[in-house]
Design an enzyme around this catalytic site. Structure first.
Site, PDB file in Angstrom:
ATOM      1  N   ASN A  21      -7.294 -11.423  12.772  1.00 30.90           N
ATOM      2  CA  ASN A  21      -6.862 -10.608  11.494  1.00 30.90           C
ATOM      3  C   ASN A  21      -7.304 -11.139  10.166  1.00 30.90           C
ATOM      4  O   ASN A  21      -7.466 -10.481   9.089  1.00 30.90           O
ATOM      5  CB  ASN A  21      -5.155 -10.890  11.355  1.00 30.90           C
ATOM      6  CG  ASN A  21      -4.765 -12.299  11.452  1.00 30.90           C
ATOM      7  OD1 ASN A  21      -4.784 -12.841  12.611  1.00 30.90           O
ATOM      8  ND2 ASN A  21      -3.972 -12.739  10.434  1.00 30.90           N
ATOM      9  N   SER A  31       1.264  -2.952  16.521  1.00 35.78           N
ATOM     10  CA  SER A  31       2.425  -2.687  15.382  1.00 35.78           C
ATOM     11  C   SER A  31       1.675  -1.697  14.530  1.00 35.78           C
ATOM     12  O   SER A  31       0.590  -1.378  14.107  1.00 35.78           O
ATOM     13  CB  SER A  31       2.257  -4.026  14.344  1.00 35.78           C
ATOM     14  OG  SER A  31       3.077  -3.776  13.363  1.00 35.78           O
ATOM     15  N   HIS A  65       2.063  -0.411  11.489  1.00 32.65           N
ATOM     16  CA  HIS A  65       1.652  -0.410  10.085  1.00 32.65           C
ATOM     17  C   HIS A  65       0.277  -0.932   9.705  1.00 32.65           C
ATOM     18  O   HIS A  65      -0.086  -0.603   8.945  1.00 32.65           O
ATOM     19  CB  HIS A  65       2.888  -0.985   9.108  1.00 32.65           C
ATOM     20  CG  HIS A  65       2.651  -2.544   9.417  1.00 32.65           C
ATOM     21  ND1 HIS A  65       1.868  -3.313   8.395  1.00 32.65           N
ATOM     22  CD2 HIS A  65       3.004  -3.679  10.086  1.00 32.65           C
ATOM     23  CE1 HIS A  65       2.288  -4.538   8.586  1.00 32.65           C
ATOM     24  NE2 HIS A  65       2.778  -4.623   9.712  1.00 32.65           N
ATOM     25  N   THR A  89      20.477   1.416  18.851  1.00 35.22           N
ATOM     26  CA  THR A  89      20.156   2.818  18.782  1.00 35.22           C
ATOM     27  C   THR A  89      18.827   3.093  18.219  1.00 35.22           C
ATOM     28  O   THR A  89      18.435   2.269  17.435  1.00 35.22           O
ATOM     29  CB  THR A  89      21.185   3.354  17.961  1.00 35.22           C
ATOM     30  OG1 THR A  89      22.374   3.350  18.301  1.00 35.22           O
ATOM     31  CG2 THR A  89      20.894   4.835  17.598  1.00 35.22           C
ATOM     32  N   CYS A  99      -1.922 -19.874  -0.003  1.00 33.90           N
ATOM     33  CA  CYS A  99      -1.267 -20.252  -1.511  1.00 33.90           C
ATOM     34  C   CYS A  99      -0.096 -19.257  -1.543  1.00 33.90           C
ATOM     35  O   CYS A  99       1.026 -19.457  -2.010  1.00 33.90           O
ATOM     36  CB  CYS A  99      -1.935 -20.330  -2.591  1.00 33.90           C
ATOM     37  SG  CYS A  99      -3.464 -21.359  -2.421  1.00 33.90           S
TER      38      CYS A  99
END
Ligand SMILES: *Cc1c(COP(=O)(O)O)cnc(C)c1O
Length: 393
Positions: free
Chosen positions: A151, A199, A201, A237, A324
């Site tokens: 990533n 994932s 998003h 659910t 940071c």
């Protein structure tokens, strides 16, 4: 100009995904486990979403488990297989030194429970060697987990080859494919993958939804006890709207994969070439074996955090090589894993692009960065020292 160049952190929801979600947020609000009509319509939505996700991965429908996202899928895969294999006396896990924290912190936790962890090196180019995986596998190895694409520096790992080595030795193979899904072709069968995390998003789907692929026949322990949802392995659910949004976004990304890859790769290369003109800059991670949208460059004598603030003032959203922002002053473990000295890692910038970025935006970034770097360097005692050391001053 506003430029969003942090697509590795998250992406904008696509209109297609939003449209797929709306019916389940409005009229089709039934519980997918209920037998009357609006429940059954919701149930069909769950099934259709699962089929779509399975098809894109070349998996079977009953091999897909929806989760709340990539972190949950990683946790489930690793802790689940650890629990399963510990019963057979296997308590050794192989991973790499530059995984996402969802993997690294999970194996660290398992180490507290008596698991032994081997962290494979990723070398200067940010790529795992298949030979190293082979050599690390032991009689008691429970799992190999290697991310599909990193990533931070975008490097793509030899997944099919690693999977082949694992299967040759009878070891299960998990990959965190959160950065790969929707951006690179995936075929769990051809690539010898037993478990895979993704994932929504990260490919223009909604936040809070992801999936774990787990090959048929693996007795993955339940994650959440309760009702019969997700074949009884993850009760609760179903968030049908989120599943539908994820499936629509994944299908859209996959249908346009070749076109998007060509477009984003060209933008990426234009940006890399433009930024590498800056003195004492370097590209982190292999130039070719990298995600279409990933640019990660270090500028010596610069603080990544300050660089981000100045970029933000210019309307550019990016990410830095130090953590940071997450409350720690340590430079990124990924950049340290590829051998960058601390002070160089601190001066790193990640720009992650998607298919809606434009050439004008890239040129705008290229025009903004040099003057910011110059300003930061002019204020930096570190830069003064670097110049003296290299006889530049
Ligand atoms: C974003 C990301 C995750 C975490 O996914 P979430 O859905 O945000 O939990 C895990 N691994 C990688 C490689 C990622 O990029």
């Amino acid at each position: 100009m506003q430029v969003y160049a942090d697509n590795a952190a998250t992406t904008k929801l696509s209109d297609t995904a939003l449209q797929a979600m709306l019916p389940y947020l409005k009229d089709t609000y039934g519980n997918a486990s209920s037998l009357y009509r609006i429940g059954q319509t919701a149930h069909h939505g769950v099934q259709a979403a699962r089929e779509t996700v399975a098809k894109v991965l070349n998996a079977e429908t009953n091999e897909i488990y929806f989760t709340s996202g990539g972190s949950e899928a990683d946790n489930w895969a690793i802790k689940g297989i650890a629990e399963l294999m510990a019963k057979k006396g296997k308590k050794h896990i192989i991973t790499t030194s530059f995984e996402h924290h969802a993997v690294l912190h999970t194996v660290k936790k398992l180490a507290q429970y008596g698991f032994e962890i081997t962290y494979l090196p990723v070398y200067e180019n940010g790529i795992v060697k298949v030979e190293d995986v082979k050599n690390a596998i032991r009689e008691d190895t429970a799992l190999v987990t290697v991310m599909y694409a990193n990533n931070e520096i975008g490097t793509i790992q030899p997944i099919a080859e690693i999977g082949a080595v694992c299967h040759e030795k009878g070891v299960l193979f998990h990959t965190d494919a959160v950065q790969a899904a929707g951006h690179l072709p995936i075929d769990v069968k051809a690539q010898n993958i037993d478990l895979l995390s993704m994932s929504a998003h990260k490919f223009h789907g909604p936040k809070g939804i992801g999936a774990l692929y787990c090959r048929q026949g693996i007795r993955l322990p339940n994650l959440i006890e309760g009702g019969a949802q997700e074949r009884g392995r993850r009760a609760g659910t179903e968030a049908v709207y989120a599943m539908a949004g994820m499936a629509a976004a994944l299908k859209e990304a996959n249908d346009n994969l070749a076109e998007n890859t060509a477009k984003v790769t060209a933008l990426r290369d234009r940006l890399i070439d433009g930024l590498l003109k800056i003195e004492l800059s370097r590209l982190n991670g292999d130039r070719k074996q990298r995600l279409p949208g990933n640019v990660n460059i270090s500028f010596e004598g610069v603080e990544g955090e300050s660089l981000l603030l100045y970029l933000d003032m210019k309307g550019i959203s990016a990410s830095s090589g130090s953590a940071c922002t997450s409350g720690s002053l340590d430079p990124s473990h990924v950049l340290l894993a590829i051998g960058l000295p601390h002070e160089v890692a601190h001066g790193s910038l990640r720009l992650s692009l998607c298919e809606t970025n434009t050439e004008e935006e890239i040129d705008y970034i290229i025009s903004c960065v040099p003057e910011i770097i110059e300003r930061l360097r002019s204020m930096s005692p570190l830069w003064e020292r670097i110049q003296k050391e290299r006889g530049l001053a």
